[in-house]
Design an enzyme around this catalytic site. Sequence first.
Site, PDB file in Angstrom:
ATOM      1  N   GLY A  98     -24.237  -5.813  63.891  1.00 10.36           N
ATOM      2  CA  GLY A  98     -23.620  -4.520  64.237  1.00 10.36           C
ATOM      3  C   GLY A  98     -22.277  -4.354  63.557  1.00 10.36           C
ATOM      4  CG  ASP A 129      -9.862 -10.775  62.957  1.00 13.57           C
ATOM      5  OD1 ASP A 129     -10.756 -10.132  62.367  1.00 13.57           O
ATOM      6  OD2 ASP A 129      -8.941 -11.356  62.358  1.00 13.57           O
ATOM      7  CG  ASP A 260     -26.234  -7.961  57.626  1.00 11.13           C
ATOM      8  OD1 ASP A 260     -26.939  -8.836  57.101  1.00 11.13           O
ATOM      9  OD2 ASP A 260     -25.003  -8.067  57.750  1.00 11.13           O
TER      10      ASP A 260
HETATM   11  P1  AMP Z   1     -20.403  -9.189  56.270  1.00 14.06           P
HETATM   12  O1  AMP Z   1     -20.584 -10.579  55.786  1.00 14.06           O
HETATM   13  O2  AMP Z   1     -19.015  -8.639  55.951  1.00 14.06           O
HETATM   14  O3  AMP Z   1     -21.478  -8.268  55.851  1.00 14.06           O
HETATM   15  O4  AMP Z   1     -20.410  -9.241  57.854  1.00 14.06           O
HETATM   16  C1  AMP Z   1     -21.524  -9.654  58.611  1.00 14.06           C
HETATM   17  C2  AMP Z   1     -21.326  -9.290  60.062  1.00 14.06           C
HETATM   18  O5  AMP Z   1     -20.142  -9.862  60.573  1.00 14.06           O
HETATM   19  C3  AMP Z   1     -21.217  -7.803  60.323  1.00 14.06           C
HETATM   20  O6  AMP Z   1     -21.811  -7.556  61.565  1.00 14.06           O
HETATM   21  C4  AMP Z   1     -19.738  -7.584  60.372  1.00 14.06           C
HETATM   22  O7  AMP Z   1     -19.373  -6.452  61.126  1.00 14.06           O
HETATM   23  C5  AMP Z   1     -19.272  -8.848  61.055  1.00 14.06           C
HETATM   24  N1  AMP Z   1     -17.884  -9.208  60.691  1.00 14.06           N
HETATM   25  C6  AMP Z   1     -17.445  -9.672  59.512  1.00 14.06           C
HETATM   26  N2  AMP Z   1     -16.122  -9.912  59.565  1.00 14.06           N
HETATM   27  C7  AMP Z   1     -15.705  -9.555  60.803  1.00 14.06           C
HETATM   28  C8  AMP Z   1     -14.453  -9.565  61.485  1.00 14.06           C
HETATM   29  N3  AMP Z   1     -13.341  -9.979  60.887  1.00 14.06           N
HETATM   30  N4  AMP Z   1     -14.442  -9.133  62.747  1.00 14.06           N
HETATM   31  C9  AMP Z   1     -15.546  -8.734  63.375  1.00 14.06           C
HETATM   32  N5  AMP Z   1     -16.757  -8.702  62.794  1.00 14.06           N
HETATM   33  C10 AMP Z   1     -16.845  -9.119  61.532  1.00 14.06           C
HETATM   34 MG    MG Z   2     -21.963  -6.413  56.120  1.00 12.36          MG
END
Ligand code: AMP
Ligand code: MG
Length: 497
Positions: A98, A129, A260
């Site tokens: 999400g 965070d 995702d």
């Molecule tokens: P990503 O690798 O950036 O595509 O992130 C994968 C998942 O982790 C997604 O659901 C992002 O919203 C969540 N996510 C990544 N970094 C953060 C963060 N600093 N705080 C909260 N959720 C995160």
């Molecule tokens: Mg992502």
Amino acid sequence: MNIATPEAHSLDLGLNWHNSFADLGEAFFTALAPKPLPAPYWVGRSNAVAHELGLSADQLSSDALLQALSGNRHIAGSRPLASVYSGHQFGVWAGQLGDGRAILLGQTAAGQEIQLKGAGLTPYSRMGDGRAVLRSSIREFLCSEAMHGLGIPTSRALCVTGSNAPVYREAAETAAVVTRVAPSFIRFGHFEHFAYRQQPAELETLADHVIDRFYPACRTSTQFGGNRFAALLQAVSERTAQMVAQWQAVGFCHGVMNTDNMSILGLTIDYGPFQFLDTYDPGHVCNHSDSAGRYAFDKQPNIAYWNLFCLGQALLPLIGEQELALAALESYKTIFPAALQARMQDKLGLGQSPAEFAATDRSLIEDILALLAADRVDYTIFWRRLSQLPGGGSTEPVSDLFLNRAGAQDWLQRYTQRLGSIAAAPAAALMRQTNPKFVLRNHLGELAIRAARNMDFSLVSKLLMLLESPCEEHPGHESMAGFPPDWAGSIEISCSS
Ligand code: AMP
Ligand code: MG
């Protein structure tokens, strides 16, 4: 401070919001406001994106907008929310993910969704965070606009706002928010979520939302026995094939092709550890956390297909028959190679091959890629130098790039012979439009980031200007089009910063 209310403090941007995602209902998201960031400042802004949104230059330099896009002020008519999705990460089912740090403000009347990435905790933040750091936000901002400048389907970025609020990664850094813009941020993972949860009604609502907004022809298609969901799968496969062909041709590694991070619109989204190739290394892995090399440059086309297969599985309850889902995925196998071939032909200035040259052209492409890989030649510089040939340039600046000069000269001879069969001026023009002079190399991003940490945002602006029209000459900016420095190889970039 409760920023969702009162409306009296809302900023009216005159955008005339529609918010069709919010209208889907609460199964799809949690309504919540962005979290404020103290004392925000502008880091980078795109006038082009502002213009497309119908925002004036004055609005884009106003303190009111700076505050609103940093979570400090509600925007009238927006209905902020974090959406829920799931996904496969590095080939493994990861369950619910999400929007963990992105908040969708809503959709403008012109059909663009505006999202704030790094806008604070949401119910989907898991261990995170809710924040994004300055360096990754600058990279996402610049790369979004660079990809658009290259003509590659992508989410856009209106701006980056920064704050000195500390954010902790390996070390203490500072927070930033990227204001992203796309017709939709729906991912393959949104469909996987409702399929896995066995919620066919929500799955159908979501699919129909996507069909009605973006793929209306699927509703009336007679293919697949009139099955609109199979038609949707095929349409998404085709857009994805076109997008990945463009990545491969320009030398773009996405770095985290989890389901995702795959857009249902075939847009490049979620810029993280991406990289434009410096030297041509087909097996290059740009994501420091990807120790198995799952997302290596040359694996991207197959990974995209694997991801589409996951989407097909998620849509299966709607499609009904497995054979139909498989048939809908079939065209990827012909569209991707044809699209890549077409892009490479353009890079060579040849355009579409007449039948008598088809085999010659295929081997010209295969052979040059093998030579580039063997000598680890700089990919962007090679193509840009090659683009001088049809205008009468000498072959020497090109062959100089190779250790295997004899091999390069032999190939150049075959190539110039083939060029002789077509008109020079259109070939030169095609090559100049297809082979960029400026790409967002890691070290360029890094230089902009280092300056920005000292509150000097001039390099962010300069790179944006160059990358918006990357195929133009931009005299006086040669240093941004040169070989990477030695230290470029030691830049390490991982997921989710
Ligand atoms: P990503 O690798 O950036 O595509 O992130 C994968 C998942 O982790 C997604 O659901 C992002 O919203 C969540 N996510 C990544 N970094 C953060 C963060 N600093 N705080 C909260 N959720 C995160
Ligand atoms: Mg992502």
